[in-house]
Design a protein around this motif. Structure first.
Motif, PDB file in Angstrom:
ATOM      1  N   LEU A   1     -13.114  11.868 -16.820  1.00  0.00           N
ATOM      2  CA  LEU A   1     -14.325  12.660 -17.040  1.00  0.00           C
ATOM      3  C   LEU A   1     -15.288  11.994 -18.021  1.00  0.00           C
ATOM      4  O   LEU A   1     -16.499  12.011 -17.817  1.00  0.00           O
ATOM      5  CB  LEU A   1     -13.945  14.054 -17.566  1.00  0.00           C
ATOM      6  N   THR A   2     -14.739  11.400 -19.076  1.00  0.00           N
ATOM      7  CA  THR A   2     -15.628  10.769 -20.068  1.00  0.00           C
ATOM      8  C   THR A   2     -16.323   9.547 -19.455  1.00  0.00           C
ATOM      9  O   THR A   2     -17.484   9.282 -19.745  1.00  0.00           O
ATOM     10  CB  THR A   2     -14.853  10.378 -21.349  1.00  0.00           C
ATOM     11  N   SER A   3     -15.604   8.835 -18.594  1.00  0.00           N
ATOM     12  CA  SER A   3     -16.241   7.693 -17.925  1.00  0.00           C
ATOM     13  C   SER A   3     -17.309   8.174 -16.956  1.00  0.00           C
ATOM     14  O   SER A   3     -18.398   7.606 -16.872  1.00  0.00           O
ATOM     15  CB  SER A   3     -15.207   6.876 -17.148  1.00  0.00           C
ATOM     16  N   TYR A   4     -16.987   9.251 -16.248  1.00  0.00           N
ATOM     17  CA  TYR A   4     -17.956   9.826 -15.307  1.00  0.00           C
ATOM     18  C   TYR A   4     -19.233  10.215 -16.063  1.00  0.00           C
ATOM     19  O   TYR A   4     -20.353   9.909 -15.620  1.00  0.00           O
ATOM     20  CB  TYR A   4     -17.315  11.030 -14.606  1.00  0.00           C
ATOM     21  N   ALA A   5     -19.055  10.862 -17.230  1.00  0.00           N
ATOM     22  CA  ALA A   5     -20.212  11.316 -18.017  1.00  0.00           C
ATOM     23  C   ALA A   5     -21.078  10.122 -18.433  1.00  0.00           C
ATOM     24  O   ALA A   5     -22.302  10.149 -18.297  1.00  0.00           O
ATOM     25  CB  ALA A   5     -19.730  12.087 -19.244  1.00  0.00           C
ATOM     26  N   ALA A   6     -20.444   9.082 -18.917  1.00  0.00           N
ATOM     27  CA  ALA A   6     -21.201   7.903 -19.369  1.00  0.00           C
ATOM     28  C   ALA A   6     -21.920   7.242 -18.188  1.00  0.00           C
ATOM     29  O   ALA A   6     -23.086   6.853 -18.284  1.00  0.00           O
ATOM     30  CB  ALA A   6     -20.265   6.916 -20.043  1.00  0.00           C
ATOM     31  N   ARG A   7     -21.181   7.132 -17.071  1.00  0.00           N
ATOM     32  CA  ARG A   7     -21.765   6.474 -15.895  1.00  0.00           C
ATOM     33  C   ARG A   7     -23.000   7.237 -15.422  1.00  0.00           C
ATOM     34  O   ARG A   7     -24.049   6.656 -15.133  1.00  0.00           O
ATOM     35  CB  ARG A   7     -20.701   6.409 -14.789  1.00  0.00           C
ATOM     36  N   GLU A   8     -22.868   8.588 -15.389  1.00  0.00           N
ATOM     37  CA  GLU A   8     -23.997   9.416 -14.951  1.00  0.00           C
ATOM     38  C   GLU A   8     -25.205   9.213 -15.865  1.00  0.00           C
ATOM     39  O   GLU A   8     -26.322   8.997 -15.417  1.00  0.00           O
ATOM     40  CB  GLU A   8     -23.594  10.898 -15.001  1.00  0.00           C
ATOM     41  N   MET A   9     -24.967   9.291 -17.173  1.00  0.00           N
ATOM     42  CA  MET A   9     -26.075   9.221 -18.124  1.00  0.00           C
ATOM     43  C   MET A   9     -26.723   7.838 -18.137  1.00  0.00           C
ATOM     44  O   MET A   9     -27.897   7.702 -18.453  1.00  0.00           O
ATOM     45  CB  MET A   9     -25.602   9.583 -19.550  1.00  0.00           C
ATOM     46  N   LEU A  10     -25.919   6.814 -17.817  1.00  0.00           N
ATOM     47  CA  LEU A  10     -26.460   5.447 -17.880  1.00  0.00           C
ATOM     48  C   LEU A  10     -27.045   4.969 -16.552  1.00  0.00           C
ATOM     49  O   LEU A  10     -27.616   3.888 -16.477  1.00  0.00           O
ATOM     50  CB  LEU A  10     -25.373   4.474 -18.360  1.00  0.00           C
TER      51      LEU A  10
ATOM     52  N   VAL B   1     -29.782   4.997 -13.990  1.00  0.00           N
ATOM     53  CA  VAL B   1     -31.195   5.383 -13.959  1.00  0.00           C
ATOM     54  C   VAL B   1     -31.597   5.570 -12.502  1.00  0.00           C
ATOM     55  O   VAL B   1     -31.761   4.600 -11.755  1.00  0.00           O
ATOM     56  CB  VAL B   1     -32.053   4.300 -14.658  1.00  0.00           C
ATOM     57  N   ASP B   2     -31.690   6.863 -12.074  1.00  0.00           N
ATOM     58  CA  ASP B   2     -31.923   7.124 -10.652  1.00  0.00           C
ATOM     59  C   ASP B   2     -32.974   8.212 -10.419  1.00  0.00           C
ATOM     60  O   ASP B   2     -32.994   8.848  -9.369  1.00  0.00           O
ATOM     61  CB  ASP B   2     -30.597   7.516  -9.993  1.00  0.00           C
ATOM     62  N   GLY B   3     -33.792   8.478 -11.410  1.00  0.00           N
ATOM     63  CA  GLY B   3     -34.876   9.444 -11.228  1.00  0.00           C
ATOM     64  C   GLY B   3     -34.467  10.891 -11.445  1.00  0.00           C
ATOM     65  O   GLY B   3     -35.310  11.776 -11.436  1.00  0.00           O
TER      66      GLY B   3
ATOM     67  N   ARG C   1     -30.695  17.795 -16.058  1.00  0.00           N
ATOM     68  CA  ARG C   1     -29.928  18.148 -14.859  1.00  0.00           C
ATOM     69  C   ARG C   1     -28.607  17.364 -14.824  1.00  0.00           C
ATOM     70  O   ARG C   1     -27.561  17.865 -14.445  1.00  0.00           O
ATOM     71  CB  ARG C   1     -30.745  17.872 -13.601  1.00  0.00           C
ATOM     72  N   LYS C   2     -28.667  16.116 -15.284  1.00  0.00           N
ATOM     73  CA  LYS C   2     -27.438  15.308 -15.325  1.00  0.00           C
ATOM     74  C   LYS C   2     -26.415  15.965 -16.262  1.00  0.00           C
ATOM     75  O   LYS C   2     -25.240  16.084 -15.931  1.00  0.00           O
ATOM     76  CB  LYS C   2     -27.750  13.898 -15.836  1.00  0.00           C
TER      77      LYS C   2
END
Ligand SMILES: Cc1cc2nc3c(=O)[nH]c(=O)nc-3n(C[C@H](O)[C@H](O)[C@H](O)COP(=O)(O)OP(=O)(O)OC[C@H]3O[C@@H](n4cnc5c(N)ncnc54)[C@H](O)[C@@H]3O)c2cc1C
Length: 434
Positions: A386-395, A397-399, A404-405
């Motif tokens: 989950l922590t990796s998922y969170a970082a990946r999402e926040m990093l 850049v997809d508009g 919302r992220k």
């Protein structure tokens, strides 16, 4: 071998060599038995050693050509999922200047040999290739010597120091230490990977002679309570990975399979690329902590180092506790010789010394840490994911707006771990290290 000695020490690891040096300094006639072909030949350790504890035994160790690999100037902690991970690191100028040799790496085969040699130079008799098979006891069950696997192998001594490591059939056989329970022990494997000195300096961003330690938690131990490390040596890297024995037995995972997967991790693979594996070893770690401590002294004997479960699992400190317990065993025995009393009561001074030192204080402080890890397997499964998922999402850049992220991440976390479980994890974690 018919001769009798003041003290017989079983094992020439850091605990045994420290006790031997301390005793020899006071003219105590000491013999050390080591089952390996030479001291260190059977020893495994990640290789991190602590200057403070060594200097209390050999203040001039540095001038005595102690075989130091690299002086550690930076410590990194990684929390890894399968795909990536977080890295936290701390580097300090003082570690490479004023406080040089606070922490350093050694190759145990060379270091243990060197350490035993320091004892030998002080007239300690170090007998290698000899297994102590039993302890000699008199009619009152006082320990009065050791039996060995040599034909003429009984040796009498006023005190016996058990410094024979975690896998001590001797302590178990004589009933001085109960067999460690599977959840009190970890099984670790180590691979040494040869690389050129320049490549190591470049990959770890260090000056010649300086080094880095990396302690790793997360999915690398495949859902089991465990840890991995990477330590820099002069021309090699030590990679270790291990897990709690109870978890390994239940999951039926082979440690070497875990090691192979670990070596392929995207944060590990670039560090070892082009390296040549030269050594492969496996060993137990004494992880039971304060609540698994046996009685450390009795009539005619003392238990030191790993044999006495003196290991700080959170900070991966074992060799320092081994050296300090060996030193304190020697101090207590010297005092006992002055009194001519080798009874349990007289030798209890050893336990008091340990209690007054960082050894027992640290073990007591972290007594809840082992149960915390064992009780929160999500630390090795859901949480790194989950922590990796969170970082990946926040990093990424997809508009998508960041708010919302964040909502999506929070929903994902709540799907896999309840708020109560999360709070319990934080509470138990804090209590285990406070
Ligand atoms: C993979 C791994 C990585 C580690 N990394 C680190 C680290 O980076 N830093 C750290 O501080 N600690 C580390 N540790 C822990 C550390 O290795 C131990 O805490 C330390 O070696 C304990 O020293 P000791 O002298 O008590 O026992 P040992 O080093 O185990 O020495 C015991 C000695 O006794 C001998 N012996 C045993 N039985 C007999 C017998 N019956 N007769 C004669 N001889 C006998 C053995 O051959 C051995 O030489 C690590 C452990 C492992 C397994």
């Amino acid at each position: 071998m018919d001769e009798s000695f003041d003290v017989a020490i079983v094992g020439a690891g850091p605990a045994g060599a420290s006790a031997a040096c301390g005793l020899a300094e006071h003219g105590v006639k000491t013999i050390v038995f080591e089952r390996g072909e030479y001291p260190g030949s059977k020893n495994v350790s990640g290789g991190v050693l602590y200057g403070h504890d060594l200097a209390q035994i050999l203040p001039d160790y540095h001038e005595r050509n102690c075989p130091i690999e690299r002086n550690i100037v930076e410590s990194r902690i990684w929390y890894l999922s399968k795909e990536g991970g977080y890295s936290l690191s701390y580097r300090d100028r003082s570690f490479s200047e004023e406080r040089k040799f606070n922490v350093f790496t050694v190759g145990r085969a060379r270091f243990d040999r060197w350490f035993a040699e320091q004892a030998r130079r002080r007239n300690v008799l170090v007998v290698c290739g000899t297994v102590v098979t039993d302890l000699l006891q008199d009619h009152r069950n006082t320990v009065v010597g050791v039996s060995t696997d040599r034909p003429d192998g009984d040796v009498y001594a006023k005190v016996v120091v058990l410094a024979d490591g975690i896998n001590s059939p001797l302590a178990q056989k004589t009933g001085f230490r109960p067999e460690p329970k599977p959840h009190d022990v970890a099984l670790a494997v180590k691979e040494v990977i040869e690389l050129s000195e320049d490549l190591i300096n470049e990959r770890f961003n260090v000056a010649p002679g300086d080094g880095v330690t990396i302690e790793i938690l997360g999915e690398v131990t495949q859902g089991m309570d465990g840890v991995a490390v990477i330590y820099t040596n002069k021309t090699s890297l030590s990679l270790c990975i291990g897990a709690n024995l109870a978890d390994l037995a239940q999951r039926k995972i082979r440690p070497y399979e875990m090691l192979e997967e670990f070596k392929g991790h995207p944060m590990v693979a670039p560090l070892i690329k082009g390296g040549k594996p030269t050594e492969y070893l496996a060993h137990w770690l004494a992880e039971g902590g304060y609540d698994a401590l046996p009685e450390l002294s009795g009539d005619g004997f003392l238990i030191t180092g790993d044999s006495g479960m003196l290991f700080n699992a959170l900070h991966r400190e074992g060799s320092n506790m081994a050296m300090t317990s060996g030193r304190m065993a020697a101090e207590t025995i010297v005092e006992a010789f002055k009194k001519g009393d080798f009874s349990r009561k007289s030798l209890h001074g050893y336990v008091s010394r340990l209690q007054d030192s960082y050894v027992i204080e640290d073990l007591k402080k972290y007594r809840r840490f082992g149960p915390f890890l064992l009780g929160h397997h999500e630390l090795f499964t859901t949480l790194p994911k989950l922590t990796s998922y969170a970082a990946r999402e926040m990093l990424t850049v997809d508009g998508v707006p960041k708010k919302r992220k964040q909502q999506t991440i929070w929903r994902e976390i709540r799907k896999h771990i309840s708020r109560f479980r999360l709070l319990k994890l934080l509470w138990d974690g804090w209590r285990s290290v406070r």
